[in-house]
Design a protein around this motif. Sequence first.
Motif, PDB file in Angstrom:
ATOM      1  N   ILE A   1      49.033  30.720  29.441  1.00  0.00           N
ATOM      2  CA  ILE A   1      48.565  31.845  28.413  1.00  0.00           C
ATOM      3  C   ILE A   1      47.545  32.535  30.300  1.00  0.00           C
ATOM      4  N   GLY A   2      47.007  31.683  31.209  1.00  0.00           N
ATOM      5  CA  GLY A   2      46.671  32.785  32.284  1.00  0.00           C
ATOM      6  C   GLY A   2      47.777  33.792  32.813  1.00  0.00           C
ATOM      7  N   GLY A   3      48.534  33.262  33.591  1.00  0.00           N
ATOM      8  CA  GLY A   3      49.150  33.779  34.118  1.00  0.00           C
ATOM      9  C   GLY A   3      50.664  34.726  32.998  1.00  0.00           C
ATOM     10  N   PHE A   4      50.099  34.469  31.130  1.00  0.00           N
ATOM     11  CA  PHE A   4      51.153  35.666  30.718  1.00  0.00           C
ATOM     12  C   PHE A   4      50.286  37.084  30.995  1.00  0.00           C
ATOM     13  N   VAL A   5      49.030  36.522  31.049  1.00  0.00           N
ATOM     14  CA  VAL A   5      47.893  38.016  30.719  1.00  0.00           C
ATOM     15  C   VAL A   5      47.848  38.719  31.971  1.00  0.00           C
ATOM     16  N   THR A   6      48.213  38.151  32.877  1.00  0.00           N
ATOM     17  CA  THR A   6      47.820  38.743  34.132  1.00  0.00           C
ATOM     18  C   THR A   6      48.800  39.494  34.457  1.00  0.00           C
ATOM     19  N   LYS A   7      50.127  38.589  33.986  1.00  0.00           N
ATOM     20  CA  LYS A   7      51.512  39.595  34.593  1.00  0.00           C
ATOM     21  C   LYS A   7      51.216  41.146  33.908  1.00  0.00           C
ATOM     22  N   SER A   8      50.942  40.647  32.063  1.00  0.00           N
ATOM     23  CA  SER A   8      50.614  42.204  30.833  1.00  0.00           C
ATOM     24  C   SER A   8      50.279  42.758  31.381  1.00  0.00           C
TER      25      SER A   8
END
Length: 327
Positions: free
Chosen positions: A313-320
């Motif tokens: 989730i942390g990576g997904f939010v940051t990439k988005s």
Amino acid sequence: MINLFRNRLDRMLTKKSVIIVAVVIVPIMIGVAIYFSGQTLSKDTVAVVHDDAKDIPSDPRINIVQLDEKPPLSSFVLGHYNFLVEKKGENYKVFTLKTESDKKSIEQLFNKGHLPKSYRGEDQIRAERGIGTNILGFITMLILIQGVALTTLYPEDRLLKTFSRILTSPVGVGKYLFVQSIFTFLCLYIPSYLAIVITSLVSGVDIGYSFGMLAVLLGILTILATGFSIFMASLMERNISLVTSGVSIVTCVLAGCFVSFTSKNAVLNTICAILPQKAFMTLIHGVEIGKSMLDFKGQLSYMFVWTIIFWIIGGFVTKSRVKKGIY
């Protein structure tokens, strides 16, 4: 990636407040927790406002103190007394900050002359949990809170627009978060482990585990805390430490990190069972009473899944947000 790690280290060394908390304050709190966990546990104390000592029953499982006047509420919050008993007409009424079940047990003692056989005081409950479980339960909260403090360079990079410049290099979002995770893990794990070992050796307190097993259990906790810190730092822009502290304290209380927590509310009990800290408490208690870690494959897998979810989730939010041009 090595240069990025060195950058983390060099910049963190300039943040004196974070260093003092991580290297001094947290180890001191851990040491205090270990020291007091090794002391003799006191029984529940009942304050009785009554002028006739002959009418006051007794039981070896509790301490009864007769008072001339009602003590202030602060004395219950601070743990000086666990129950207040006053006579109202023909019956006794009990005030307590503990559970309704505990309240009824004390009322039974004063109204019927005996405690239920099933009654267990706080000293018995904590003794059954074990010193090691009590120590690591308290440390769980500290590790979760301190994890985000040691991840402070991540939101700082975003704020100063350093993060976008880093991403123009071969280091992408995934590699950046991986390096930050390694840095957070090491800064959390090393001081905490040394603090526990040194305090145990100096004070002579039995922490309930061998130093080797402690290293493994603390490593599992620190990995979970690292994933949680990446998740919170990715999700939030402001007041990260404040919100994380609140979430950590509340969830650790519900998970039984300090004392066993149960509720008659089925929904609340379900929430408590979902928390990863609950699985960790089950694991460390089982190991302390002599079971093998392999007996808790379910709990280990569950905590691993939570950690992966936090990272994903942390990576997904940051990439988005990077794709949207926010960072």
